[in-house]
Design an enzyme around this catalytic site. Structure first.
Site, mmCIF file in Angstrom:
data_model
loop_
_atom_site.group_PDB
_atom_site.id
_atom_site.type_symbol
_atom_site.label_atom_id
_atom_site.label_comp_id
_atom_site.label_asym_id
_atom_site.label_seq_id
_atom_site.Cartn_x
_atom_site.Cartn_y
_atom_site.Cartn_z
ATOM 1 N N PRO A 21 0.856 -1.195 0.000
ATOM 2 C CA PRO A 21 0.000 0.000 0.000
ATOM 3 C C PRO A 21 0.887 1.238 0.000
ATOM 4 O O PRO A 21 1.831 1.313 0.791
ATOM 5 C CB PRO A 21 -0.777 -0.120 1.317
ATOM 6 C CG PRO A 21 0.031 -1.021 2.189
ATOM 7 C CD PRO A 21 0.820 -1.923 1.280
ATOM 8 N N MET A 22 0.621 2.171 -0.911
ATOM 9 C CA MET A 22 1.413 3.406 -0.935
ATOM 10 C C MET A 22 0.461 4.583 -1.153
ATOM 11 O O MET A 22 -0.101 4.739 -2.253
ATOM 12 C CB MET A 22 2.481 3.345 -2.028
ATOM 13 C CG MET A 22 3.646 2.436 -1.680
ATOM 14 S SD MET A 22 4.934 2.394 -2.945
ATOM 15 C CE MET A 22 4.161 1.367 -4.190
ATOM 16 N N GLN A 75 -6.732 -1.493 3.298
ATOM 17 C CA GLN A 75 -5.968 -1.246 4.530
ATOM 18 C C GLN A 75 -6.631 -0.147 5.360
ATOM 19 O O GLN A 75 -6.976 0.918 4.832
ATOM 20 C CB GLN A 75 -4.527 -0.844 4.235
ATOM 21 C CG GLN A 75 -3.709 -0.835 5.523
ATOM 22 C CD GLN A 75 -2.310 -0.283 5.360
ATOM 23 O OE1 GLN A 75 -2.149 0.869 4.999
ATOM 24 N NE2 GLN A 75 -1.311 -1.085 5.625
ATOM 25 N N CYS A 108 2.815 2.888 9.855
ATOM 26 C CA CYS A 108 3.032 4.213 9.253
ATOM 27 C C CYS A 108 3.755 5.139 10.238
ATOM 28 O O CYS A 108 3.308 5.332 11.374
ATOM 29 C CB CYS A 108 1.701 4.831 8.826
ATOM 30 S SG CYS A 108 1.946 6.444 8.074
ATOM 31 N N LYS A 147 0.030 -5.059 9.264
ATOM 32 C CA LYS A 147 1.310 -4.694 8.646
ATOM 33 C C LYS A 147 2.091 -3.889 9.680
ATOM 34 O O LYS A 147 1.629 -2.841 10.137
ATOM 35 C CB LYS A 147 1.074 -3.880 7.374
ATOM 36 C CG LYS A 147 2.337 -3.455 6.661
ATOM 37 C CD LYS A 147 2.010 -2.971 5.251
ATOM 38 C CE LYS A 147 3.223 -2.492 4.498
ATOM 39 N NZ LYS A 147 3.609 -1.122 4.838
ATOM 40 N N ASN A 208 8.821 -7.515 3.707
ATOM 41 C CA ASN A 208 8.738 -6.246 2.969
ATOM 42 C C ASN A 208 9.942 -5.352 3.286
ATOM 43 O O ASN A 208 10.394 -5.288 4.430
ATOM 44 C CB ASN A 208 7.423 -5.532 3.341
ATOM 45 C CG ASN A 208 7.327 -4.101 2.828
ATOM 46 O OD1 ASN A 208 7.148 -3.163 3.602
ATOM 47 N ND2 ASN A 208 7.448 -3.924 1.541
ATOM 48 N N ASP A 210 12.793 -3.009 0.484
ATOM 49 C CA ASP A 210 13.934 -3.017 -0.438
ATOM 50 C C ASP A 210 13.945 -4.159 -1.448
ATOM 51 O O ASP A 210 15.013 -4.488 -1.968
ATOM 52 C CB ASP A 210 15.252 -3.030 0.346
ATOM 53 C CG ASP A 210 15.393 -1.853 1.293
ATOM 54 O OD1 ASP A 210 14.679 -0.853 1.092
ATOM 55 O OD2 ASP A 210 16.206 -1.932 2.226
ATOM 56 N N GLY A 232 7.024 -2.425 -2.798
ATOM 57 C CA GLY A 232 6.496 -1.065 -2.839
ATOM 58 C C GLY A 232 7.198 -0.245 -3.895
ATOM 59 O O GLY A 232 6.888 -0.302 -5.089
ATOM 60 N N ARG A 233 8.215 0.515 -3.461
ATOM 61 C CA ARG A 233 8.860 1.466 -4.366
ATOM 62 C C ARG A 233 9.453 0.802 -5.595
ATOM 63 O O ARG A 233 9.516 1.403 -6.666
ATOM 64 C CB ARG A 233 9.918 2.258 -3.585
ATOM 65 C CG ARG A 233 9.278 3.194 -2.562
ATOM 66 C CD ARG A 233 10.251 3.646 -1.522
ATOM 67 N NE ARG A 233 10.743 2.525 -0.729
ATOM 68 C CZ ARG A 233 11.718 2.597 0.147
ATOM 69 N NH1 ARG A 233 12.321 3.735 0.354
ATOM 70 N NH2 ARG A 233 12.092 1.531 0.826
HETATM 71 C C1 LIG Z 1 4.800 7.041 -0.956
HETATM 72 C C2 LIG Z 1 4.603 5.924 0.044
HETATM 73 C C3 LIG Z 1 3.359 5.769 0.633
HETATM 74 C C4 LIG Z 1 3.153 4.729 1.560
HETATM 75 N N1 LIG Z 1 1.899 4.545 2.082
HETATM 76 C C5 LIG Z 1 1.667 3.487 2.909
HETATM 77 C C6 LIG Z 1 0.345 3.178 3.369
HETATM 78 O O1 LIG Z 1 -0.644 3.841 3.016
HETATM 79 N N2 LIG Z 1 0.207 2.102 4.201
HETATM 80 C C7 LIG Z 1 1.276 1.327 4.590
HETATM 81 O O2 LIG Z 1 1.107 0.358 5.335
HETATM 82 N N3 LIG Z 1 2.518 1.582 4.147
HETATM 83 C C8 LIG Z 1 2.723 2.616 3.298
HETATM 84 N N4 LIG Z 1 3.990 2.825 2.803
HETATM 85 C C9 LIG Z 1 5.069 1.860 3.131
HETATM 86 C C10 LIG Z 1 5.118 0.760 2.083
HETATM 87 O O3 LIG Z 1 3.932 0.001 2.070
HETATM 88 C C11 LIG Z 1 6.308 -0.188 2.337
HETATM 89 O O4 LIG Z 1 6.154 -0.778 3.589
HETATM 90 C C12 LIG Z 1 7.661 0.530 2.293
HETATM 91 O O5 LIG Z 1 7.738 1.410 1.188
HETATM 92 C C13 LIG Z 1 8.835 -0.478 2.227
HETATM 93 O O6 LIG Z 1 8.744 -1.298 1.095
HETATM 94 P P1 LIG Z 1 9.618 -1.020 -0.245
HETATM 95 O O7 LIG Z 1 11.051 -0.954 0.180
HETATM 96 O O8 LIG Z 1 9.300 -2.198 -1.128
HETATM 97 O O9 LIG Z 1 9.148 0.288 -0.813
HETATM 98 C C14 LIG Z 1 4.214 3.857 1.902
HETATM 99 C C15 LIG Z 1 5.468 4.041 1.304
HETATM 100 C C16 LIG Z 1 5.662 5.032 0.378
HETATM 101 C C17 LIG Z 1 7.022 5.173 -0.266
#
Ligand SMILES: Cc1cc2nc3c(=O)[nH]c(=O)nc-3n(C[C@H](O)[C@H](O)[C@H](O)COP(=O)(O)O)c2cc1C
Length: 330
Positions: A21-22, A75, A108, A147, A208, A210, A232-233
């Site tokens: 979720p982002m 979520q 968060c 999460k 989760n 990187d 995510g990213r």
């Molecule tokens: C722009 C952005 C928005 C995010 N929004 C949420 C969210 O709404 N809910 C949540 O549980 N995590 C949120 N995250 C965290 C991501 O779900 C994830 O846990 C985190 O980016 C690490 O994973 P990654 O390294 O694959 O990006 C967000 C991350 C980013 C970068």
């Protein structure tokens, strides 16, 4: 609707790949694109339980799941068990079979969320974690997941304890982002922490942090023994990452898309966004489209041009105008 152990076994039988979720990014259009490329589980951005309680229209829009995407996870964030359970009940009622599961945000780190005691602040209180999960779970048919992060800070890394509390409350799976709240998004995700959660609970654990391609995905699986991966990213402007990781896990062939295919995927993404949000969706779409070209030579120039697009036609014209892109080495 899925509930009980059998569907969980089905879901986790084949190392499922989740789109993280982002907020501001994972709307329905983008989630559909990720599903097209083999993402197994999509999830909405965090939705305020209180927003539901007060009938906020914007909050309601966030729970849209399309026919093409269904079923998906929604979520929720909040900290009051009753309000969260009430929101969960309403979401299930509204979405019916489109809802795969509910996920509770306990990670968060954003001050506007933690300031109200929501998101990662829940990790300070294992009893509240258990109560929230149990209260929500008692009111819905779908599975309830959580999460979490590694912990609040380096010497307060209580992910395993929180995961155990969530499991005791009835959580069906646990996603762990291997960073502390203090770290926000800096440093590296700690794989040992994810492994420690996996050792502690018997429900599936989703790793989760990187995962940006086949190598990091395989490493996460090998070093944590987790049951699924959340990306995510690494999926921004790169929705085919799900295909790439599936290929690495299952030993199948994978071909990275070339420039023309990238452009046509970006156009598809834009068209679906406008179909769901109308022409004004183009403004928020720009940041997404930019990711499709990030890191390529000329990306700054592309960004400059993208900033000017206000309609789907302009955006499409710009994307199709590949003349100066052909020189890029993909
Ligand atoms: C722009 C952005 C928005 C995010 N929004 C949420 C969210 O709404 N809910 C949540 O549980 N995590 C949120 N995250 C965290 C991501 O779900 C994830 O846990 C985190 O980016 C690490 O994973 P990654 O390294 O694959 O990006 C967000 C991350 C980013 C970068």
């Amino acid at each position: 609707m899925i509930s009980g152990e059998e569907p969980m076994n089905q879901l986790f039988g084949q190392t499922p790949l989740f789109l993280a979720p982002m907020a501001g990014f994972t709307d329905c259009a983008y989630r559909e694109i990720c599903k097209d490329f083999g993402c197994d589980v999509t999830e909405s951005e965090m939705v305020s339980a209180k927003g539901f309680h007060f009938g906020n229209e914007k909050t309601r829009e966030l729970i849209f799941i399309s026919e093409r995407e269904k079923p998906a996870v929604i979520q929720l964030f909040g900290h009051e068990p009753e309000i969260m359970a009430e929101a969960a009940e309403k979401i299930e009622e509204d979405l019916g079979g489109r809802l795969l599961a509910l996920d509770i945000n306990m990670g968060c780190p954003a001050p506007k969320i933690t300031g109200n005691g929501d998101g990662s602040m829940l990790m300070k209180d294992p009893r509240l974690v258990e109560t929230i999960v149990r209260t929500v779970r008692d009111r819905v048919f779908v599975p309830v997941a959580v999460k979490i992060r590694k912990g609040i800070c380096e010497n307060q890394d209580n992910a395993a304890e929180i995961a155990a509390a969530a499991e005791a409350g009835g959580a069906s799976w646990i996603t762990v982002h291997g960073r502390t709240v203090d770290q926000m998004y800096s440093g590296k995700a700690d794989l040992n922490c994810i492994a420690s959660v996996k050792n502690r609970v018997s429900v599936p654990v989703v790793g989760n942090g990187d995962v940006t391609g086949a190598d990091s995905a395989v490493r996460m699986l090998r070093e944590t023994d987790c049951d699924g991966l959340m990306i995510g990213r690494g999926a921004l402007g790169n929705p085919w990452i799900f295909q790439e990781i599936h290929a690495a896990i299952h030993g199948t062939a994978y071909q990275k898309p070339g420039l023309e295919e990238r452009i046509s995927i970006a156009i598809r993404h834009a068209e679906r966004t406008v179909a769901y949000k109308g022409e004004h969706g183009v403004i928020e779409l720009r940041k997404h489209i930019f990711y499709y070209f990030k890191g390529l030579p000329g990306a700054t120039e592309i960004r400059r041009k993208l900033q000017k697009a206000t309609t789907l036609q302009e955006l499409r014209f710009f994307l199709l105008d590949t003349g100066n892109l052909h020189e890029y080495n993909m």
